[in-house]
Design a protein around this motif. Sequence first.
Motif, PDB file in Angstrom:
ATOM      1  N   THR A  20       0.813  -1.219   0.000  1.00 31.87           N
ATOM      2  CA  THR A  20       0.000   0.000   0.000  1.00 31.87           C
ATOM      3  C   THR A  20       0.843   1.264   0.000  1.00 31.87           C
ATOM      4  O   THR A  20       0.415   2.297  -0.535  1.00 31.87           O
ATOM      5  CB  THR A  20      -0.941   0.007   1.213  1.00 31.87           C
ATOM      6  OG1 THR A  20      -0.168  -0.200   2.408  1.00 31.87           O
ATOM      7  CG2 THR A  20      -1.969  -1.104   1.101  1.00 31.87           C
ATOM      8  N   MET A  22       3.359   1.916  -1.721  1.00 33.53           N
ATOM      9  CA  MET A  22       3.789   2.275  -3.074  1.00 33.53           C
ATOM     10  C   MET A  22       2.763   3.171  -3.764  1.00 33.53           C
ATOM     11  O   MET A  22       3.097   3.880  -4.710  1.00 33.53           O
ATOM     12  CB  MET A  22       4.002   1.019  -3.925  1.00 33.53           C
ATOM     13  CG  MET A  22       5.123   0.122  -3.464  1.00 33.53           C
ATOM     14  SD  MET A  22       6.771   0.860  -3.584  1.00 33.53           S
ATOM     15  CE  MET A  22       7.047   0.807  -5.340  1.00 33.53           C
ATOM     16  N   LYS A  23       1.502   3.093  -3.308  1.00 36.17           N
ATOM     17  CA  LYS A  23       0.418   3.866  -3.935  1.00 36.17           C
ATOM     18  C   LYS A  23       0.433   3.687  -5.453  1.00 36.17           C
ATOM     19  O   LYS A  23       0.545   4.635  -6.224  1.00 36.17           O
ATOM     20  CB  LYS A  23       0.527   5.343  -3.555  1.00 36.17           C
ATOM     21  CG  LYS A  23       0.299   5.594  -2.061  1.00 36.17           C
ATOM     22  CD  LYS A  23       0.393   7.068  -1.718  1.00 36.17           C
ATOM     23  CE  LYS A  23      -0.048   7.342  -0.279  1.00 36.17           C
ATOM     24  NZ  LYS A  23       0.781   6.663   0.724  1.00 36.17           N
ATOM     25  N   SER A  24       0.287   2.437  -5.857  1.00 38.35           N
ATOM     26  CA  SER A  24       0.443   2.111  -7.270  1.00 38.35           C
ATOM     27  C   SER A  24      -0.548   1.034  -7.681  1.00 38.35           C
ATOM     28  O   SER A  24      -0.898   0.156  -6.891  1.00 38.35           O
ATOM     29  CB  SER A  24       1.868   1.620  -7.535  1.00 38.35           C
ATOM     30  OG  SER A  24       2.021   1.208  -8.875  1.00 38.35           O
ATOM     31  N   ASP A  25      -0.978   1.086  -8.935  1.00 36.01           N
ATOM     32  CA  ASP A  25      -1.792   0.017  -9.502  1.00 36.01           C
ATOM     33  C   ASP A  25      -0.934  -1.174  -9.911  1.00 36.01           C
ATOM     34  O   ASP A  25      -1.451  -2.259 -10.183  1.00 36.01           O
ATOM     35  CB  ASP A  25      -2.568   0.519 -10.724  1.00 36.01           C
ATOM     36  CG  ASP A  25      -3.634   1.542 -10.352  1.00 36.01           C
ATOM     37  OD1 ASP A  25      -4.120   1.503  -9.202  1.00 36.01           O
ATOM     38  OD2 ASP A  25      -3.957   2.393 -11.205  1.00 36.01           O
ATOM     39  N   THR A  26       0.373  -0.965  -9.988  1.00 38.32           N
ATOM     40  CA  THR A  26       1.311  -2.045 -10.295  1.00 38.32           C
ATOM     41  C   THR A  26       1.727  -2.724  -9.001  1.00 38.32           C
ATOM     42  O   THR A  26       2.043  -2.061  -8.013  1.00 38.32           O
ATOM     43  CB  THR A  26       2.557  -1.490 -11.006  1.00 38.32           C
ATOM     44  OG1 THR A  26       2.167  -0.874 -12.232  1.00 38.32           O
ATOM     45  CG2 THR A  26       3.558  -2.597 -11.300  1.00 38.32           C
ATOM     46  N   HIS A  27       1.722  -4.045  -9.009  1.00 43.32           N
ATOM     47  CA  HIS A  27       2.127  -4.778  -7.808  1.00 43.32           C
ATOM     48  C   HIS A  27       3.528  -4.362  -7.390  1.00 43.32           C
ATOM     49  O   HIS A  27       4.411  -4.146  -8.236  1.00 43.32           O
ATOM     50  CB  HIS A  27       2.088  -6.285  -8.071  1.00 43.32           C
ATOM     51  CG  HIS A  27       2.139  -7.116  -6.826  1.00 43.32           C
ATOM     52  ND1 HIS A  27       3.284  -7.271  -6.082  1.00 43.32           N
ATOM     53  CD2 HIS A  27       1.166  -7.821  -6.184  1.00 43.32           C
ATOM     54  CE1 HIS A  27       3.025  -8.061  -5.050  1.00 43.32           C
ATOM     55  NE2 HIS A  27       1.755  -8.401  -5.084  1.00 43.32           N
ATOM     56  N   LYS A  28       3.733  -4.293  -6.091  1.00 43.76           N
ATOM     57  CA  LYS A  28       5.007  -3.806  -5.571  1.00 43.76           C
ATOM     58  C   LYS A  28       6.205  -4.539  -6.161  1.00 43.76           C
ATOM     59  O   LYS A  28       7.184  -3.911  -6.593  1.00 43.76           O
ATOM     60  CB  LYS A  28       5.029  -3.941  -4.048  1.00 43.76           C
ATOM     61  CG  LYS A  28       6.353  -3.540  -3.408  1.00 43.76           C
ATOM     62  CD  LYS A  28       6.280  -3.516  -1.894  1.00 43.76           C
ATOM     63  CE  LYS A  28       6.101  -4.889  -1.306  1.00 43.76           C
ATOM     64  NZ  LYS A  28       6.232  -4.866   0.167  1.00 43.76           N
ATOM     65  N   HIS A  31       7.576  -3.519  -9.750  1.00 41.72           N
ATOM     66  CA  HIS A  31       8.213  -2.242 -10.061  1.00 41.72           C
ATOM     67  C   HIS A  31       9.664  -2.513 -10.469  1.00 41.72           C
ATOM     68  O   HIS A  31      10.336  -3.350  -9.872  1.00 41.72           O
ATOM     69  CB  HIS A  31       8.148  -1.303  -8.856  1.00 41.72           C
ATOM     70  CG  HIS A  31       6.815  -0.636  -8.718  1.00 41.72           C
ATOM     71  ND1 HIS A  31       6.575   0.642  -9.182  1.00 41.72           N
ATOM     72  CD2 HIS A  31       5.638  -1.069  -8.203  1.00 41.72           C
ATOM     73  CE1 HIS A  31       5.310   0.970  -8.949  1.00 41.72           C
ATOM     74  NE2 HIS A  31       4.719  -0.063  -8.362  1.00 41.72           N
ATOM     75  N   GLN A  64      -1.391 -10.076 -11.494  1.00 42.73           N
ATOM     76  CA  GLN A  64      -0.201  -9.469 -12.085  1.00 42.73           C
ATOM     77  C   GLN A  64       1.038 -10.332 -11.851  1.00 42.73           C
ATOM     78  O   GLN A  64       1.861 -10.534 -12.756  1.00 42.73           O
ATOM     79  CB  GLN A  64       0.026  -8.080 -11.490  1.00 42.73           C
ATOM     80  CG  GLN A  64      -1.013  -7.052 -11.861  1.00 42.73           C
ATOM     81  CD  GLN A  64      -0.660  -5.683 -11.306  1.00 42.73           C
ATOM     82  OE1 GLN A  64       0.505  -5.312 -11.223  1.00 42.73           O
ATOM     83  NE2 GLN A  64      -1.676  -4.924 -10.923  1.00 42.73           N
ATOM     84  N   SER A 235       8.311   1.419  -0.572  1.00 45.04           N
ATOM     85  CA  SER A 235       7.807   2.736  -0.960  1.00 45.04           C
ATOM     86  C   SER A 235       8.563   3.207  -2.189  1.00 45.04           C
ATOM     87  O   SER A 235       9.594   2.632  -2.567  1.00 45.04           O
ATOM     88  CB  SER A 235       8.003   3.736   0.183  1.00 45.04           C
ATOM     89  OG  SER A 235       9.392   3.968   0.397  1.00 45.04           O
ATOM     90  N   ARG A 236       8.077   4.279  -2.807  1.00 43.79           N
ATOM     91  CA  ARG A 236       8.768   4.846  -3.977  1.00 43.79           C
ATOM     92  C   ARG A 236      10.160   5.341  -3.586  1.00 43.79           C
ATOM     93  O   ARG A 236      11.114   5.218  -4.356  1.00 43.79           O
ATOM     94  CB  ARG A 236       7.955   6.000  -4.555  1.00 43.79           C
ATOM     95  CG  ARG A 236       6.520   5.679  -4.890  1.00 43.79           C
ATOM     96  CD  ARG A 236       6.352   5.022  -6.235  1.00 43.79           C
ATOM     97  NE  ARG A 236       4.946   4.830  -6.551  1.00 43.79           N
ATOM     98  CZ  ARG A 236       4.475   4.630  -7.768  1.00 43.79           C
ATOM     99  NH1 ARG A 236       5.289   4.587  -8.794  1.00 43.79           N
ATOM    100  NH2 ARG A 236       3.184   4.452  -7.963  1.00 43.79           N
TER     101      ARG A 236
END
Length: 454
Positions: A20, A22-28, A31, A64, A235-236
């Motif tokens: 969560t 990562m705030k992303s629609d791509t699975h962590k 990335h 994914q 996280s990013r």
Amino acid sequence: MTDATTRPLAAIVLAAGKGTRMKSDTHKVLHPIAGRPMLLHLLAAVGELAPERVVVVTGAGREQVEAAVAPLGIATALQADQLGTGHAVRQAEAALAGFAGDVLVLYGDVPLVTAATMRRMLDRLRGGDAPAAVVLGFRPADPGAYGRVIADADGRIDRMVEYKDATEAERAETLCNSGLMAARAEDLWALLARVGNDNAAGEYYLPDIVMLASADGRGSAVIETGADEVAGVNSRGELAAVEAGWQARRRVEAMRDGVTLVAPDTVWFAHDTVLGRDVTVEPNVVFGPGVRVSDGAVIHAFSHLEGATVGEGAEVGPYARLRPGAVMGAHAKVGNFVEMKKAVLGEGAKASHLTYLGDADVGPGVNIGAGTITCNYDGYLKYRTTIGAGAFIGSNSALVAPVSIGAGAIVGAGSVITGDVEADALALARGRQESRPGWAARFRTMMKAKKAAR
């Protein structure tokens, strides 16, 4: 009995976390780091050990992850409820039914663990004292909330404790648990079946198997590695930090192998970039996946290469873009604002400025003038352009594919070539120039008068 040094190997990769932060629609775990999903970095390292089986434990976003590993023939297991690392590992038990060997437990968001470190874990597991489990430990600059490993000088573990459950004295220990572990399959499943969740988080902790084995009179061991190798990504910001660390190490490796990086911190590599000896890379160059550069080539500043092959002594840029399928022969040259895609530039051929070469075969010694383009797309299909050896293409020419320019032919500047040109011919396809003496002066006089009359 299987010899300890040749026991079969299985790997369980945990990738069920929601990610969560990562705030992303791509699975962590998908990335990318250096142009490759972090999960695939880890699986590539595992692959070097030739495992008999690999299982990736999925959870949220499972579709994914399953799609990413399916081409590799890797099995998956679902952790529907997030009940801790011990619970996650147990979800792989069915997929490993009948497996008798050693098991590595890895994490999809800890992507840079090397095959060499995994081998060290297995070697320790197969040591003469036959530890029940081997834990990979590290000493971060800030131990923070990591679980602690309390061990003697020889790496024999006294106890392991999660930070939430640790005493102040235990929190003072700097040796931390990375979460990575090795154990024999028969020990792993038997111990996991006994793990409870009577702890601060109410979770089933994988490290608890160490203490359960200890209660049975069997010891476990810890080996250490550097913090960089077990850096996790949640996280990013952490993704960027891991990327930066990977790039820094790759730059050092490139220079050690005989590559000149004029401004190392500005050059970005992909996971599979291959550079020969005496290659020079100027500032602000980006290598995407699939690039091979031969000895003595020069990549000038602000160039971007992906899926490209650069021949010996060739020159790229500055401000050039080589897209997938671009192949430059030995001593070929593309200059500023030149783009190549699915095109071959023969030995010694040149496209020095402002040119697009797409779906083209350019022979050796060809000179492509500034502003030339191969018109390879009609809005529906792509077509190829072929230019023979030694041909000269004048500036601002458009070669409308499919078309062939013969060896030694000359295309006059400003031409739009729609038909084949035979070898050694001159091709001109442009409007005839017309000159009208005095016209410009008369025009200016007329327009000034019109403007004054308003």
